[in-house]
Motif scaffolding. Structure first.
Motif, PDB file in Angstrom:
ATOM      1  N   UNK A   3       0.828  -1.130  -0.064  1.00  0.00           N
ATOM      2  CA  UNK A   3       0.017   0.125  -0.102  1.00  0.00           C
ATOM      3  C   UNK A   3       0.801   1.191   0.037  1.00  0.00           C
ATOM      4  N   UNK A   4       0.292   2.245  -0.807  1.00  0.00           N
ATOM      5  CA  UNK A   4       1.254   3.623  -0.950  1.00  0.00           C
ATOM      6  C   UNK A   4       0.137   4.458  -0.531  1.00  0.00           C
ATOM      7  N   UNK A   5       0.480   5.300   0.426  1.00  0.00           N
ATOM      8  CA  UNK A   5      -0.508   6.323   1.192  1.00  0.00           C
ATOM      9  C   UNK A   5       0.259   7.731   0.687  1.00  0.00           C
ATOM     10  N   UNK A   6      -0.850   8.406   0.265  1.00  0.00           N
ATOM     11  CA  UNK A   6      -0.162   9.798  -0.174  1.00  0.00           C
ATOM     12  C   UNK A   6      -1.449  10.801   0.399  1.00  0.00           C
ATOM     13  N   UNK A   7      -1.171  12.258   0.426  1.00  0.00           N
ATOM     14  CA  UNK A   7      -1.798  13.234   0.831  1.00  0.00           C
ATOM     15  C   UNK A   7      -1.767  14.281  -0.286  1.00  0.00           C
ATOM     16  N   UNK A   8      -2.872  14.659  -0.909  1.00  0.00           N
ATOM     17  CA  UNK A   8      -3.184  15.757  -1.620  1.00  0.00           C
ATOM     18  C   UNK A   8      -4.265  16.418  -1.483  1.00  0.00           C
ATOM     19  N   UNK A  38      -7.748   3.524  -6.859  1.00  0.00           N
ATOM     20  CA  UNK A  38      -7.270   4.143  -5.610  1.00  0.00           C
ATOM     21  C   UNK A  38      -8.415   4.420  -4.724  1.00  0.00           C
ATOM     22  N   UNK A  39      -8.372   4.622  -3.399  1.00  0.00           N
ATOM     23  CA  UNK A  39      -9.374   4.837  -2.515  1.00  0.00           C
ATOM     24  C   UNK A  39      -9.070   6.228  -1.785  1.00  0.00           C
ATOM     25  N   UNK A  40      -9.927   7.245  -1.701  1.00  0.00           N
ATOM     26  CA  UNK A  40      -9.745   8.568  -1.178  1.00  0.00           C
ATOM     27  C   UNK A  40     -10.611   8.865  -0.076  1.00  0.00           C
ATOM     28  N   UNK A  41     -10.076   9.522   0.791  1.00  0.00           N
ATOM     29  CA  UNK A  41     -11.156   9.745   2.222  1.00  0.00           C
ATOM     30  C   UNK A  41     -10.652  11.308   2.488  1.00  0.00           C
ATOM     31  N   UNK A  42     -11.559  11.985   3.196  1.00  0.00           N
ATOM     32  CA  UNK A  42     -11.337  13.533   3.385  1.00  0.00           C
ATOM     33  C   UNK A  42     -11.630  13.705   4.795  1.00  0.00           C
ATOM     34  N   UNK A  43     -11.272  14.642   5.835  1.00  0.00           N
ATOM     35  CA  UNK A  43     -11.702  14.928   6.853  1.00  0.00           C
ATOM     36  C   UNK A  43     -12.948  15.480   6.762  1.00  0.00           C
ATOM     37  N   UNK A  44     -13.427  16.352   5.590  1.00  0.00           N
ATOM     38  CA  UNK A  44     -14.513  16.847   5.408  1.00  0.00           C
ATOM     39  C   UNK A  44     -15.798  16.109   5.501  1.00  0.00           C
ATOM     40  N   UNK A  45     -15.685  14.729   5.031  1.00  0.00           N
ATOM     41  CA  UNK A  45     -16.692  13.778   5.062  1.00  0.00           C
ATOM     42  C   UNK A  45     -16.468  12.678   5.820  1.00  0.00           C
ATOM     43  N   UNK A  46     -16.409  12.620   7.207  1.00  0.00           N
ATOM     44  CA  UNK A  46     -15.854  11.391   8.044  1.00  0.00           C
ATOM     45  C   UNK A  46     -16.654   9.874   7.463  1.00  0.00           C
ATOM     46  N   UNK A  47     -15.917   8.998   7.351  1.00  0.00           N
ATOM     47  CA  UNK A  47     -16.671   7.838   7.104  1.00  0.00           C
ATOM     48  C   UNK A  47     -16.707   7.414   5.514  1.00  0.00           C
ATOM     49  N   UNK A  48     -16.697   8.439   4.706  1.00  0.00           N
ATOM     50  CA  UNK A  48     -17.083   8.400   3.243  1.00  0.00           C
ATOM     51  C   UNK A  48     -15.769   7.932   2.534  1.00  0.00           C
ATOM     52  N   UNK A  94     -11.701  11.782  -9.030  1.00  0.00           N
ATOM     53  CA  UNK A  94     -12.636  10.907  -8.279  1.00  0.00           C
ATOM     54  C   UNK A  94     -14.035  11.684  -8.619  1.00  0.00           C
ATOM     55  N   UNK A  95     -15.084  10.739  -8.751  1.00  0.00           N
ATOM     56  CA  UNK A  95     -16.292  11.106  -9.150  1.00  0.00           C
ATOM     57  C   UNK A  95     -17.030  12.048  -8.016  1.00  0.00           C
ATOM     58  N   UNK A  96     -17.653  13.141  -8.428  1.00  0.00           N
ATOM     59  CA  UNK A  96     -18.278  14.296  -7.475  1.00  0.00           C
ATOM     60  C   UNK A  96     -19.531  14.394  -8.176  1.00  0.00           C
ATOM     61  N   UNK A  97     -20.362  13.370  -8.831  1.00  0.00           N
ATOM     62  CA  UNK A  97     -21.700  13.943  -9.307  1.00  0.00           C
ATOM     63  C   UNK A  97     -22.795  14.270  -8.551  1.00  0.00           C
ATOM     64  N   UNK A  98     -22.560  13.681  -7.054  1.00  0.00           N
ATOM     65  CA  UNK A  98     -23.552  14.075  -6.096  1.00  0.00           C
ATOM     66  C   UNK A  98     -23.106  15.460  -5.380  1.00  0.00           C
ATOM     67  N   UNK A  99     -22.037  16.035  -5.815  1.00  0.00           N
ATOM     68  CA  UNK A  99     -21.484  17.447  -5.375  1.00  0.00           C
ATOM     69  C   UNK A  99     -21.359  17.500  -3.898  1.00  0.00           C
ATOM     70  N   UNK A 137      -5.057   9.319   0.335  1.00  0.00           N
ATOM     71  CA  UNK A 137      -5.283   8.391  -0.809  1.00  0.00           C
ATOM     72  C   UNK A 137      -4.310   7.183  -0.755  1.00  0.00           C
ATOM     73  N   UNK A 138      -5.104   6.128  -0.842  1.00  0.00           N
ATOM     74  CA  UNK A 138      -4.417   4.904  -0.856  1.00  0.00           C
ATOM     75  C   UNK A 138      -4.185   4.050  -2.150  1.00  0.00           C
ATOM     76  N   UNK A 139      -3.168   3.791  -2.570  1.00  0.00           N
ATOM     77  CA  UNK A 139      -3.225   2.672  -3.747  1.00  0.00           C
ATOM     78  C   UNK A 139      -2.624   1.393  -3.192  1.00  0.00           C
ATOM     79  N   UNK A 140      -3.109   0.364  -3.865  1.00  0.00           N
ATOM     80  CA  UNK A 140      -2.671  -1.042  -3.464  1.00  0.00           C
ATOM     81  C   UNK A 140      -1.856  -1.637  -4.847  1.00  0.00           C
TER      82      UNK A 140
END
Length: 373
Positions: free
Chosen positions: A75-80, A238-248, A274-279, A289-292
């Motif tokens: 796993x590669x963990x990055x911040x952006x 990859x998968x991404x998480x953000x502190x602005x939406x905990x758990x998502x 990353x998709x943001x169609x739900x805005x 960001x985590x890449x495996x």
């Protein structure tokens, strides 16, 4: 009561000793019989062999699984930071007074929507004048065409009239373009940000009217260590998480990779979307960001199969219907499985029903969870 207890213990001890002596000496057996100690074969058997409980041969119902081969994930963990898929600062293309604003800050607008209109009286007059000149040039050309057909007008006159007509058409297009430039339109679908411009303001070509963002997708600029450069490719998930939406958790892909590694930071710049169609997301959010990437092959078993004792982890294996404890080393944990060493792929392991197991227990496969009682 104490004397009675001592007497009972003495009788039991003497009986056991007598039974042992009688087993080796017939004369002793007769002597013991005369003093009232039972030395019959049944009594000796009862003394030497305790009654079997019947539990040793009872099969224990368990649920099992087969150990498989799986690859450990590197796993590669990055911040952006996120940014809009497209973003543009809107400017007027000429100087003038703002007559109308066609948006509200934060509003979604479609491509081509008029966002601002400047005063355009002079440009409208120029368009009308160009239309009159074009109509006159068209009429003159038609007259000369008719005269040339009767050989009254020369070809030179007809060619000059045609050029005049073309110049009039170009003048009209120029006037219409100047009028169009008094309008500021949305170049794509997006969301308009805050604006510092109001109706009545005199603005120039260097005055920012607003920022338009296409937030249908968000892009994240990332910098990966050079040792991963050969592993990362376009389309890498990859998968991404953000502190602005905990758990998502948001899924994305790598959409662009720089052509070279930076010689100072020893990192490779890449861009993910990353998709943001739900805005839900906004440009400027920070992302983890985590890449495996696939790693070495190891034996994998369900997480329920791994048990723990004082000296470390172990699993219950089943061979020829008998259970055995096997010590293992846990290499990596995933959501529902564990990668380990100590057993081979194809080995049957117990996942449920371990509470009643003992080394050497006979086991039988069941389909429903065994009773833990």
């Amino acid at each position: 009561m104490g004397m009675v207890r001592q007497a009972i213990i003495s009788i039991v001890v003497l009986g056991a000793a007598g039974a042992g002596i009688a087993a080796f000496s017939p004369d002793a057996r007769d002597l013991l019989a005369r003093v009232g100690i039972d030395t019959s074969p049944l009594a000796l058997t009862a003394t030497q062999e305790p009654a079997a409980t019947g539990r040793a041969d009872r099969a224990v119902g368990v649920i099992t699984a087969t150990a498989e081969t799986a690859r450990a994930a590197t796993r590669l963990r990055l911040i952006g930071s996120g940014r809009a898929l497209r973003s543009v600062t809107l400017f007027a293309r000429s100087t003038g007074e703002v007559e109308e604003l066609g948006f509200t800050s934060g509003e979604k607008v479609a491509r081509g929507t008029i966002l601002a209109r400047l005063d355009s009286d002079a440009e409208e007059i120029a368009v009308d004048r160009a239309k009159v000149a074009e109509a006159e040039a068209d009429a003159a050309f038609e007259r000369l065409t008719a005269l040339a057909a009767r050989r009254i007008a020369t070809q030179v006159d007809l060619d000059e009239a045609d050029r005049t007509r073309q110049r009039a058409q170009l003048d009209l297009r120029t006037a219409e373009l100047a009028l169009e430039r008094r309008l500021v339109r949305a170049p794509f679908d997006g969301v308009v940000g805050l604006s510092e411009v109001d109706v009545g303001d005199l603005i120039g070509a260097d005055t920012a009217i607003a920022v338009l963002d296409d937030r249908s997708k968000l892009e994240i600029d990332l910098y990966a260590p050079e040792r991963f450069a050969a592993l990362i490719g376009l389309g890498q998930t990859l998968i991404a998480t953000t502190p602005a939406t905990p758990g998502a958790v948001f899924n994305g892909t790598v959409t662009a990779i720089d052509s070279q590694v930076d010689s100072e930071s020893r990192t490779l710049r890449l861009r993910a979307a990353i998709d943001n169609s739900d805005d839900m997301l906004r440009p400027g959010f920070s992302f983890n960001v985590v890449m495996s990437f696939p790693g070495e092959s190891h034996v994998a078993v369900p997480a329920l199969a791994v048990q723990w004792r004082a000296d470390g982890p172990f699993v219950w294996t089943v061979t020829d219907g008998k259970a055995a404890q096997v010590s293992v080393e846990v290499l990596e944990r995933e959501d529902d499985r564990v990668l380990l060493s100590g057993i081979d792929a194809g080995q049957v392991v117990v996942t449920e029903g371990v509470q009643k197991l003992r080394p050497g227990s006979t086991v039988t496969e069941v389909t429903t969870p065994p009773d833990a009682g």
